[in-house]
Design a protein around this motif. Structure first.
Motif, PDB file in Angstrom:
ATOM      1  N   ALA A  24      10.288  19.951 -26.767  1.00  0.00           N
ATOM      2  CA  ALA A  24      10.939  19.392 -27.898  1.00  0.00           C
ATOM      3  C   ALA A  24      11.873  18.223 -27.177  1.00  0.00           C
ATOM      4  O   ALA A  24      12.117  17.295 -27.868  1.00  0.00           O
ATOM      5  CB  ALA A  24      11.527  20.385 -28.590  1.00  0.00           C
ATOM      6  N   ILE A  25      12.686  18.686 -26.339  1.00  0.00           N
ATOM      7  CA  ILE A  25      13.585  17.528 -25.617  1.00  0.00           C
ATOM      8  C   ILE A  25      12.893  16.271 -25.185  1.00  0.00           C
ATOM      9  O   ILE A  25      13.365  15.486 -25.656  1.00  0.00           O
ATOM     10  CB  ILE A  25      14.215  18.126 -24.459  1.00  0.00           C
ATOM     11  CG1 ILE A  25      15.278  19.325 -25.028  1.00  0.00           C
ATOM     12  CG2 ILE A  25      15.228  17.162 -23.737  1.00  0.00           C
ATOM     13  CD1 ILE A  25      15.846  20.234 -23.815  1.00  0.00           C
ATOM     14  N   ARG A  26      11.784  16.415 -24.535  1.00  0.00           N
ATOM     15  CA  ARG A  26      10.938  15.437 -23.988  1.00  0.00           C
ATOM     16  C   ARG A  26      10.511  14.470 -25.181  1.00  0.00           C
ATOM     17  O   ARG A  26      10.376  13.089 -25.051  1.00  0.00           O
ATOM     18  CB  ARG A  26       9.967  16.032 -22.984  1.00  0.00           C
ATOM     19  CG  ARG A  26       9.176  14.869 -22.281  1.00  0.00           C
ATOM     20  CD  ARG A  26       7.789  15.284 -21.594  1.00  0.00           C
ATOM     21  NE  ARG A  26       7.173  15.710 -22.667  1.00  0.00           N
ATOM     22  CZ  ARG A  26       6.249  14.850 -23.488  1.00  0.00           C
ATOM     23  NH1 ARG A  26       6.529  13.690 -23.276  1.00  0.00           N
ATOM     24  NH2 ARG A  26       5.376  15.378 -24.300  1.00  0.00           N
ATOM     25  N   LYS A  27       9.945  15.172 -26.362  1.00  0.00           N
ATOM     26  CA  LYS A  27       9.587  14.395 -27.290  1.00  0.00           C
ATOM     27  C   LYS A  27      10.479  13.490 -28.088  1.00  0.00           C
ATOM     28  O   LYS A  27      10.296  12.678 -28.521  1.00  0.00           O
ATOM     29  CB  LYS A  27       8.638  15.316 -28.346  1.00  0.00           C
ATOM     30  CG  LYS A  27       7.338  15.582 -27.915  1.00  0.00           C
ATOM     31  CD  LYS A  27       6.810  16.236 -29.094  1.00  0.00           C
ATOM     32  CE  LYS A  27       5.213  16.899 -28.949  1.00  0.00           C
ATOM     33  NZ  LYS A  27       4.940  18.003 -29.917  1.00  0.00           N
ATOM     34  N   GLY A  81      13.739  12.727 -26.870  1.00  0.00           N
ATOM     35  CA  GLY A  81      14.513  11.791 -26.041  1.00  0.00           C
ATOM     36  C   GLY A  81      14.052  11.135 -24.914  1.00  0.00           C
ATOM     37  O   GLY A  81      14.374  10.335 -24.203  1.00  0.00           O
ATOM     38  N   GLY A  82      13.015  11.801 -24.278  1.00  0.00           N
ATOM     39  CA  GLY A  82      12.366  11.474 -23.128  1.00  0.00           C
ATOM     40  C   GLY A  82      12.661  12.147 -21.914  1.00  0.00           C
ATOM     41  O   GLY A  82      12.061  11.930 -20.863  1.00  0.00           O
ATOM     42  N   SER A  83      13.751  12.987 -21.967  1.00  0.00           N
ATOM     43  CA  SER A  83      14.232  13.642 -20.741  1.00  0.00           C
ATOM     44  C   SER A  83      13.656  14.700 -20.092  1.00  0.00           C
ATOM     45  O   SER A  83      13.091  15.470 -21.060  1.00  0.00           O
ATOM     46  CB  SER A  83      15.638  13.984 -20.870  1.00  0.00           C
ATOM     47  OG  SER A  83      16.433  12.987 -21.327  1.00  0.00           O
ATOM     48  N   GLN A  84      13.237  14.731 -18.936  1.00  0.00           N
ATOM     49  CA  GLN A  84      12.525  15.830 -18.499  1.00  0.00           C
ATOM     50  C   GLN A  84      13.255  17.018 -17.944  1.00  0.00           C
ATOM     51  O   GLN A  84      14.144  16.746 -17.066  1.00  0.00           O
ATOM     52  CB  GLN A  84      11.593  15.351 -17.232  1.00  0.00           C
ATOM     53  CG  GLN A  84      10.522  14.182 -17.525  1.00  0.00           C
ATOM     54  CD  GLN A  84       9.231  14.661 -17.475  1.00  0.00           C
ATOM     55  OE1 GLN A  84       8.648  15.844 -17.711  1.00  0.00           O
ATOM     56  NE2 GLN A  84       8.235  13.588 -17.229  1.00  0.00           N
ATOM     57  N   TYR A  85      13.130  18.281 -18.661  1.00  0.00           N
ATOM     58  CA  TYR A  85      13.936  19.269 -18.117  1.00  0.00           C
ATOM     59  C   TYR A  85      12.950  20.464 -17.580  1.00  0.00           C
ATOM     60  O   TYR A  85      11.939  20.688 -18.101  1.00  0.00           O
ATOM     61  CB  TYR A  85      14.397  19.950 -19.212  1.00  0.00           C
ATOM     62  CG  TYR A  85      15.902  19.410 -19.896  1.00  0.00           C
ATOM     63  CD1 TYR A  85      15.766  18.048 -20.320  1.00  0.00           C
ATOM     64  CD2 TYR A  85      16.840  20.074 -19.707  1.00  0.00           C
ATOM     65  CE1 TYR A  85      17.023  17.299 -20.576  1.00  0.00           C
ATOM     66  CE2 TYR A  85      18.126  19.440 -19.963  1.00  0.00           C
ATOM     67  CZ  TYR A  85      18.220  18.115 -20.537  1.00  0.00           C
ATOM     68  OH  TYR A  85      19.409  17.567 -20.961  1.00  0.00           O
ATOM     69  N   LYS A  86      13.224  20.709 -16.426  1.00  0.00           N
ATOM     70  CA  LYS A  86      12.295  21.686 -15.606  1.00  0.00           C
ATOM     71  C   LYS A  86      13.162  23.125 -16.132  1.00  0.00           C
ATOM     72  O   LYS A  86      13.926  23.348 -16.476  1.00  0.00           O
ATOM     73  CB  LYS A  86      12.729  21.593 -14.070  1.00  0.00           C
ATOM     74  CG  LYS A  86      12.232  20.693 -13.704  1.00  0.00           C
ATOM     75  CD  LYS A  86      12.168  20.487 -11.857  1.00  0.00           C
ATOM     76  CE  LYS A  86      11.414  19.421 -11.222  1.00  0.00           C
ATOM     77  NZ  LYS A  86      12.139  18.190 -11.032  1.00  0.00           N
ATOM     78  N   VAL A  87      11.958  24.185 -16.029  1.00  0.00           N
ATOM     79  CA  VAL A  87      12.055  25.423 -16.701  1.00  0.00           C
ATOM     80  C   VAL A  87      11.855  26.621 -15.650  1.00  0.00           C
ATOM     81  O   VAL A  87      11.007  26.419 -15.162  1.00  0.00           O
ATOM     82  CB  VAL A  87      11.403  25.690 -17.904  1.00  0.00           C
ATOM     83  CG1 VAL A  87      11.730  27.144 -18.505  1.00  0.00           C
ATOM     84  CG2 VAL A  87      11.663  24.686 -18.956  1.00  0.00           C
ATOM     85  N   GLY A  88      12.846  27.498 -15.212  1.00  0.00           N
ATOM     86  CA  GLY A  88      12.628  28.490 -14.417  1.00  0.00           C
ATOM     87  C   GLY A  88      13.708  29.471 -14.458  1.00  0.00           C
ATOM     88  O   GLY A  88      14.749  29.021 -15.098  1.00  0.00           O
ATOM     89  N   SER A  89      13.654  30.290 -13.409  1.00  0.00           N
ATOM     90  CA  SER A  89      15.005  31.312 -13.156  1.00  0.00           C
ATOM     91  C   SER A  89      15.890  30.643 -12.341  1.00  0.00           C
ATOM     92  O   SER A  89      15.717  29.567 -11.561  1.00  0.00           O
ATOM     93  CB  SER A  89      14.448  32.447 -12.356  1.00  0.00           C
ATOM     94  OG  SER A  89      14.279  32.307 -11.361  1.00  0.00           O
ATOM     95  N   SER A  90      17.312  30.769 -12.540  1.00  0.00           N
ATOM     96  CA  SER A  90      18.280  30.123 -11.761  1.00  0.00           C
ATOM     97  C   SER A  90      18.043  30.369 -10.596  1.00  0.00           C
ATOM     98  O   SER A  90      18.247  29.364  -9.619  1.00  0.00           O
ATOM     99  CB  SER A  90      19.595  30.903 -12.328  1.00  0.00           C
ATOM    100  OG  SER A  90      19.977  30.586 -13.665  1.00  0.00           O
TER     101      SER A  90
END
Ligand code: 0X9
Ligand code: ZN
Length: 298
Positions: A223-226, A228-237
């Motif tokens: 949803a963020i990427r769609k 504003g275009g920013s890529q967020y990586k997802v994973g454990s800390s």
């Protein structure tokens, strides 16, 4: 007056919260859950239509003093929900929202007055040391004292003298201990790096429901990427960043709050902590899209 075209001082942020409580008394209330080391208020704002059966979500910002984009984004969320609550989606209206935009007010003011890159709180007097401040994100009481935290008061990742030794973290722990509210999600906004991180942070281990956290995190990132275009990586800390014990996220998860995330906002390093104010609105807008996804899943 509050805008999202510049970074604001604590006084403005608190004034904005009080103004909203006065303007929208039927849905908004502001409470002080404690005081910082230097005596500043820890102000929490609740938005709710008061209906029984609502879920509850807790959002904080400004644990680290220099991460100015965090309180800016959290206050943007508050403003969005406050000004448009009646026309918001049921997903938003069916949640009791709790916002604590500045967990570390002393540090935040210190970055405005003296040292732009200060991270910790401003408590003084740890034994014989003449250094100031503990890292509030190493001071929470779950697996306190482990990897990625320091026992040396001059370190930027000093864990404090014991779990919840700092008035700011203590106030949060007391709030959760004293409330009857059962939270479904806890989000804590930091910068920088563009990550959506879930527990555990203390070491390379995963909670039993990590697949749910990963799935919702990925939907938020999309949803963020769609938007504003920013890529967020997802994973454990621990897996994506580094192990660091005593974080607020791990402690929230240990209380049984299912959807617990640390969000590392923009950017990926060009400006780092000193992100220009022109980024506030785009970063906040795309992260509001991410928050809406979370609201639809809790
Ligand atoms: O190190 C931190 O406290 C966070 N990164 S920051 O650059 N904003 O300082 C990450 C915290 C992730 N959560 C845990 N390690 N528990
Ligand atoms: Zn941080």
């Amino acid at each position: 007056r509050m805008t999202w075209k510049q970074y604001h001082r604590l006084e403005d942020i608190h004034g904005f919260m009080d103004y909203l409580a006065k303007t929208y008394p039927s849905i908004i209330s502001v409470n002080t859950i404690g005081k910082s080391y230097e005596g500043r208020e820890l102000k929490i704002l609740r938005i709710s239509d008061g209906k029984a059966g609502n879920k509850a979500v807790f959002i904080d910002g400004g644990i680290h003093a220099r991460e100015w984009i965090s309180p800016a984004v959290v206050t943007y969320f508050i403003n969005q929900f406050a000004e448009n609550f009646d026309v918001e989606s049921d997903d938003i209206k069916n949640i009791d929202w709790y916002f604590l935009p500045v967990v570390n007010p002393d540090g935040y003011e210190y970055t405005h007055r003296s040292d732009r890159l200060w991270r910790k709180n401003r408590k003084y007097g740890y034994g014989p040391s003449t250094c100031t401040g503990a890292d509030l994100n190493r001071n929470f009481g779950y697996r306190w004292g482990g990897k990625g935290s320091s026992s040396y008061p001059c370190s930027d990742i000093y864990r404090g003298s014991g779990p919840f030794s700092e008035p700011e973290t203590k106030a949060i722990s007391e709030f959760f201990r004293n409330t009857a509210v059962k939270f479904s999600a806890y989000l804590t906004y930091h910068s920088y790096g563009q990550y959506l991180l879930y527990p555990w942070g203390y070491d390379n281990a995963l909670p039993a429901d990590h697949k749910d956290l990963d799935s919702v995190g990925k939907q938020m990132a999309e949803a963020i990427r769609k938007t504003g275009g920013s890529q967020y990586k997802v994973g454990s800390s621990s897996g994506l960043l580094y192990p660091a014990a005593g974080g607020s996220d791990d402690w929230a998860k240990s209380l049984g709050i299912k959807y617990t995330y640390t969000v590392e906002l923009s950017d990926t390093g060009r400006y780092g902590f000193v992100l220009p104010a022109s980024y506030i609105e785009p970063v906040a807008r795309e992260n509001l899209a991410g928050l809406r996804v979370l609201a639809s899943q809790v």
